[in-house]
Design a protein around this motif. Sequence first.
Motif, PDB file in Angstrom:
ATOM      1  N   MET A   1       0.850  -1.170   0.000  1.00 26.66           N
ATOM      2  CA  MET A   1       0.000   0.000   0.000  1.00 26.66           C
ATOM      3  C   MET A   1       0.900   1.238   0.000  1.00 26.66           C
ATOM      4  O   MET A   1       1.743   1.401   0.876  1.00 26.66           O
ATOM      5  CB  MET A   1      -0.910  -0.023   1.237  1.00 26.66           C
ATOM      6  N   LYS A   2       0.697   2.081  -0.976  1.00 30.90           N
ATOM      7  CA  LYS A   2       1.521   3.281  -1.124  1.00 30.90           C
ATOM      8  C   LYS A   2       1.428   4.197   0.103  1.00 30.90           C
ATOM      9  O   LYS A   2       2.439   4.699   0.575  1.00 30.90           O
ATOM     10  CB  LYS A   2       1.092   4.022  -2.390  1.00 30.90           C
ATOM     11  N   LYS A   3       0.212   4.375   0.609  1.00 33.83           N
ATOM     12  CA  LYS A   3       0.049   5.248   1.785  1.00 33.83           C
ATOM     13  C   LYS A   3       0.825   4.696   2.981  1.00 33.83           C
ATOM     14  O   LYS A   3       1.433   5.453   3.734  1.00 33.83           O
ATOM     15  CB  LYS A   3      -1.426   5.396   2.134  1.00 33.83           C
ATOM     16  N   PHE A   4       0.790   3.387   3.151  1.00 28.96           N
ATOM     17  CA  PHE A   4       1.524   2.797   4.264  1.00 28.96           C
ATOM     18  C   PHE A   4       3.029   2.927   4.060  1.00 28.96           C
ATOM     19  O   PHE A   4       3.762   3.211   5.007  1.00 28.96           O
ATOM     20  CB  PHE A   4       1.132   1.327   4.459  1.00 28.96           C
ATOM     21  N   ASP A   5       3.492   2.758   2.835  1.00 25.30           N
ATOM     22  CA  ASP A   5       4.918   2.953   2.544  1.00 25.30           C
ATOM     23  C   ASP A   5       5.344   4.371   2.895  1.00 25.30           C
ATOM     24  O   ASP A   5       6.405   4.582   3.490  1.00 25.30           O
ATOM     25  CB  ASP A   5       5.217   2.665   1.069  1.00 25.30           C
TER      26      ASP A   5
ATOM     27  N   LEU B   1      -7.476   1.082   5.194  1.00 29.46           N
ATOM     28  CA  LEU B   1      -7.666  -0.262   5.740  1.00 29.46           C
ATOM     29  C   LEU B   1      -9.130  -0.536   6.063  1.00 29.46           C
ATOM     30  O   LEU B   1      -9.614  -1.650   5.862  1.00 29.46           O
ATOM     31  CB  LEU B   1      -6.790  -0.462   6.987  1.00 29.46           C
ATOM     32  N   LEU B   2      -9.836   0.469   6.547  1.00 26.70           N
ATOM     33  CA  LEU B   2     -11.265   0.308   6.809  1.00 26.70           C
ATOM     34  C   LEU B   2     -12.036   0.061   5.510  1.00 26.70           C
ATOM     35  O   LEU B   2     -12.948  -0.760   5.477  1.00 26.70           O
ATOM     36  CB  LEU B   2     -11.826   1.528   7.535  1.00 26.70           C
ATOM     37  N   VAL B   3     -11.650   0.763   4.457  1.00 23.59           N
ATOM     38  CA  VAL B   3     -12.275   0.530   3.154  1.00 23.59           C
ATOM     39  C   VAL B   3     -12.006  -0.904   2.712  1.00 23.59           C
ATOM     40  O   VAL B   3     -12.914  -1.612   2.269  1.00 23.59           O
ATOM     41  CB  VAL B   3     -11.750   1.537   2.099  1.00 23.59           C
ATOM     42  N   TYR B   4     -10.777  -1.355   2.861  1.00 21.38           N
ATOM     43  CA  TYR B   4     -10.414  -2.729   2.505  1.00 21.38           C
ATOM     44  C   TYR B   4     -11.266  -3.729   3.281  1.00 21.38           C
ATOM     45  O   TYR B   4     -11.706  -4.743   2.741  1.00 21.38           O
ATOM     46  CB  TYR B   4      -8.931  -2.960   2.780  1.00 21.38           C
TER      47      TYR B   4
ATOM     48  N   ASP C   1       0.311 -10.435   4.838  1.00 20.53           N
ATOM     49  CA  ASP C   1       0.129 -11.195   3.605  1.00 20.53           C
ATOM     50  C   ASP C   1      -0.474 -10.374   2.464  1.00 20.53           C
ATOM     51  O   ASP C   1      -0.309 -10.746   1.301  1.00 20.53           O
ATOM     52  CB  ASP C   1      -0.770 -12.422   3.870  1.00 20.53           C
ATOM     53  N   VAL C   2      -1.153  -9.290   2.783  1.00 18.44           N
ATOM     54  CA  VAL C   2      -1.837  -8.534   1.736  1.00 18.44           C
ATOM     55  C   VAL C   2      -1.384  -7.077   1.622  1.00 18.44           C
ATOM     56  O   VAL C   2      -1.840  -6.366   0.724  1.00 18.44           O
ATOM     57  CB  VAL C   2      -3.377  -8.551   1.959  1.00 18.44           C
ATOM     58  N   LEU C   3      -0.502  -6.641   2.486  1.00 20.92           N
ATOM     59  CA  LEU C   3      -0.113  -5.222   2.534  1.00 20.92           C
ATOM     60  C   LEU C   3       0.409  -4.725   1.195  1.00 20.92           C
ATOM     61  O   LEU C   3       0.060  -3.616   0.771  1.00 20.92           O
ATOM     62  CB  LEU C   3       0.938  -5.015   3.623  1.00 20.92           C
ATOM     63  N   ASN C   4       1.212  -5.498   0.509  1.00 22.57           N
ATOM     64  CA  ASN C   4       1.766  -5.057  -0.773  1.00 22.57           C
ATOM     65  C   ASN C   4       0.732  -5.054  -1.885  1.00 22.57           C
ATOM     66  O   ASN C   4       0.940  -4.421  -2.919  1.00 22.57           O
ATOM     67  CB  ASN C   4       2.951  -5.945  -1.166  1.00 22.57           C
ATOM     68  N   GLU C   5      -0.389  -5.729  -1.677  1.00 25.61           N
ATOM     69  CA  GLU C   5      -1.430  -5.782  -2.698  1.00 25.61           C
ATOM     70  C   GLU C   5      -2.459  -4.667  -2.545  1.00 25.61           C
ATOM     71  O   GLU C   5      -3.251  -4.426  -3.469  1.00 25.61           O
ATOM     72  CB  GLU C   5      -2.135  -7.139  -2.646  1.00 25.61           C
ATOM     73  N   LEU C   6      -2.474  -4.032  -1.408  1.00 24.00           N
ATOM     74  CA  LEU C   6      -3.475  -2.983  -1.161  1.00 24.00           C
ATOM     75  C   LEU C   6      -3.111  -1.686  -1.861  1.00 24.00           C
ATOM     76  O   LEU C   6      -2.015  -1.351  -2.076  1.00 24.00           O
ATOM     77  CB  LEU C   6      -3.612  -2.724   0.349  1.00 24.00           C
TER      78      LEU C   6
END
Length: 134
Positions: free
Chosen positions: A1-5, A49-52, A129-134
């Motif tokens: 996820m770009k925002k998390f990066d 993350l809430l949207v996810y 497991d999914v952070l890079n896909e968000l």
Amino acid sequence: MKKFDNYVRQLNVLKKAYDEDMDNEFIISGIIDKFSLQFELGWKVLKELLVYEGESRAKTGSPREILKASYAYFGFLDEDVWLSMLRDRNDTSHIYNGNQAKELARMILDRYIPAFIDLKVKIEEKYEDVLNEL
């Protein structure tokens, strides 16, 4: 996820505040500015993350509502600390006194940076497991 990066990258910059001279007004001002940016990134990561997760309250856009929804959804979030951050972030443009700025910088070091770090760790654990896909 770009925002998390971006969140992690800016957190690494903000953590450098521990090594700075807290008697220097310019440094204190920089710490406060970096805190404001970190807070913005933090609540926006929570919103994403809430949207996810399919949380309907994520559509509000209000930082306060996102924090409240996040607290209810993610048990690891300290609502009191994050709402205190929101208040302090909102008040940063009204700090004209050097002592107030120094107090806020101390709060950032003592309470807020640890909360930012905790959020980073908990997100990495929960979404590894999914952070890079968000």
